[in-house]
Design an enzyme around this catalytic site. Sequence first.
Site, PDB file in Angstrom:
ATOM      1  N   THR A  73       1.907   5.349   1.853  1.00  0.00           N
ATOM      2  CA  THR A  73       2.660   5.994   2.924  1.00  0.00           C
ATOM      3  C   THR A  73       1.799   6.203   4.156  1.00  0.00           C
ATOM      4  O   THR A  73       2.221   5.905   5.287  1.00  0.00           O
ATOM      5  CB  THR A  73       3.239   7.336   2.436  1.00  0.00           C
ATOM      6  OG1 THR A  73       4.164   7.088   1.368  1.00  0.00           O
ATOM      7  CG2 THR A  73       3.961   8.060   3.559  1.00  0.00           C
ATOM      8  N   ASN A 151      10.680  -2.970  -3.820  1.00  0.00           N
ATOM      9  CA  ASN A 151      10.325  -2.140  -4.969  1.00  0.00           C
ATOM     10  C   ASN A 151      11.456  -1.982  -5.969  1.00  0.00           C
ATOM     11  O   ASN A 151      11.219  -1.673  -7.138  1.00  0.00           O
ATOM     12  CB  ASN A 151       9.868  -0.761  -4.494  1.00  0.00           C
ATOM     13  CG  ASN A 151      10.808  -0.139  -3.491  1.00  0.00           C
ATOM     14  OD1 ASN A 151      11.015  -0.678  -2.411  1.00  0.00           O
ATOM     15  ND2 ASN A 151      11.379   0.993  -3.839  1.00  0.00           N
ATOM     16  N   HIS A 201      -2.403   3.454  -7.274  1.00  0.00           N
ATOM     17  CA  HIS A 201      -1.689   3.849  -8.491  1.00  0.00           C
ATOM     18  C   HIS A 201      -0.621   2.848  -8.904  1.00  0.00           C
ATOM     19  O   HIS A 201      -0.005   3.004  -9.962  1.00  0.00           O
ATOM     20  CB  HIS A 201      -1.106   5.257  -8.342  1.00  0.00           C
ATOM     21  CG  HIS A 201       0.135   5.353  -7.525  1.00  0.00           C
ATOM     22  ND1 HIS A 201       1.380   5.492  -8.086  1.00  0.00           N
ATOM     23  CD2 HIS A 201       0.332   5.358  -6.194  1.00  0.00           C
ATOM     24  CE1 HIS A 201       2.294   5.574  -7.132  1.00  0.00           C
ATOM     25  NE2 HIS A 201       1.682   5.492  -5.971  1.00  0.00           N
ATOM     26  N   THR A 237     -13.776  13.421   4.986  1.00  0.00           N
ATOM     27  CA  THR A 237     -14.740  13.094   3.939  1.00  0.00           C
ATOM     28  C   THR A 237     -14.135  12.104   2.959  1.00  0.00           C
ATOM     29  O   THR A 237     -13.016  12.285   2.487  1.00  0.00           O
ATOM     30  CB  THR A 237     -15.166  14.373   3.197  1.00  0.00           C
ATOM     31  OG1 THR A 237     -15.742  15.286   4.137  1.00  0.00           O
ATOM     32  CG2 THR A 237     -16.184  14.055   2.109  1.00  0.00           C
ATOM     33  N   CYS A 324      10.855   7.404  -5.074  1.00  0.00           N
ATOM     34  CA  CYS A 324      10.829   8.201  -3.852  1.00  0.00           C
ATOM     35  C   CYS A 324      12.222   8.595  -3.386  1.00  0.00           C
ATOM     36  O   CYS A 324      12.374   9.386  -2.466  1.00  0.00           O
ATOM     37  CB  CYS A 324      10.106   7.435  -2.749  1.00  0.00           C
ATOM     38  SG  CYS A 324       8.364   7.145  -3.133  1.00  0.00           S
TER      39      CYS A 324
END
Length: 398
Positions: A73, A151, A201, A237, A324
């Site tokens: 995303t 998807n 993932h 970071t 989603c």
Amino acid sequence: MRPIYLDNNATTRTDPLVIAAMLPFFSERFGNASSGHVFGSDVAGTVREARKCVRALIGAEFDSEIVFTSGGTESDNTAILSALAVQEGRDQVVTTAVEHPAVLSLTNELTRRGTTCHLVPVDSCGRIDVEAYRRALSPRTAVASIMWANNETGTIFPVEYLAKMARSAGALFHTDAVQSVGRIPIDLKRTEIDMLSLSAHKLHGPKGIGALYVRKGTRFRPLITGGPQERQRRAGTENVPGIIGLGKAAELAVARLEQEQARIGALRDRLEQRLLNLGHCMVLGDVNSRLPNTTGIAFEHLEGEAIIHHLSRAGIAASVGSACTSGSMEPSHVLRAMKVPPDSMNGAIRFSLSRETTSSEIERVVQVMADVIASSRATSTAKQERASGTSLPMELSP
């Protein structure tokens, strides 16, 4: 009985080898990759190796073309917003009606703000209308963002050809390849694709880490600003454990892709054919150009949510579409765009396999599905008879 997981387009199980690779970076190798001392330089070297693995998986030419993000995303949003920001005199977006919500939610918001976003239609097999795409491209197009594969149906789009068309129109080209990376061969060096999104993932890596490929020389504006990380293209970071996990998942995908692609495709075909034999159902998508792990099947006059519920009770995980958009009472936007008949749209089920799927699991799913469909059809027929008043009246007790 051991649960059977066939919802891998939603997410995959993190490979134990990926977990093992990540663990040291939570404890003894905990340094900040941007620090100048040995704790940081040791970690930074491993991050560089992970970047090389991702580059190899997608066929990028340079390590520097890989920008680590939080996932698909963020990568999608970054690519589209960057293109709009750097393309002077170009203020329009071209995409399709069947994109993932990560793209369509953004374009909907951009439309509300006054940006023109063209939604290219698809046909009944979910294939993009190439001529409509050609007409949508113009001197004002900043970016065309077209998914590599859908998807919900697995339909593969001709993104290499579409990228050439965008380049000819002077626009940048981005592809959401979240479902494709690690499942089909990708060699970006041979394409004119400017940006590509991927997520760990979906290929047995951890959640919360992904990457955006940005072709060398492509003008770019970061979405997240702050520190100088990722060559000043994505501040914050570095998620070192996640990056290491993505790198290991990419390495494993490269090693296993060719062999597993054929095996998974054969299992998918077996499952699909056995389900089609149950009758009164149809395959969704382009059967000649699909991801090898995905099949979407629509059952007439049945409710997909009810089928999923029964499968879940039997220890089988599948879905009615994108994770989603689950929970919505509205039919899938993908199926609506494909103009799937109303009698079938609500009975659509997606099965998505992975390299962990076995032949015995497929046989078990077929057995359970046969029982579920027979039971669901009996219930559906009884409801229709009651609604039409054609059921036989019950005998009254004396």
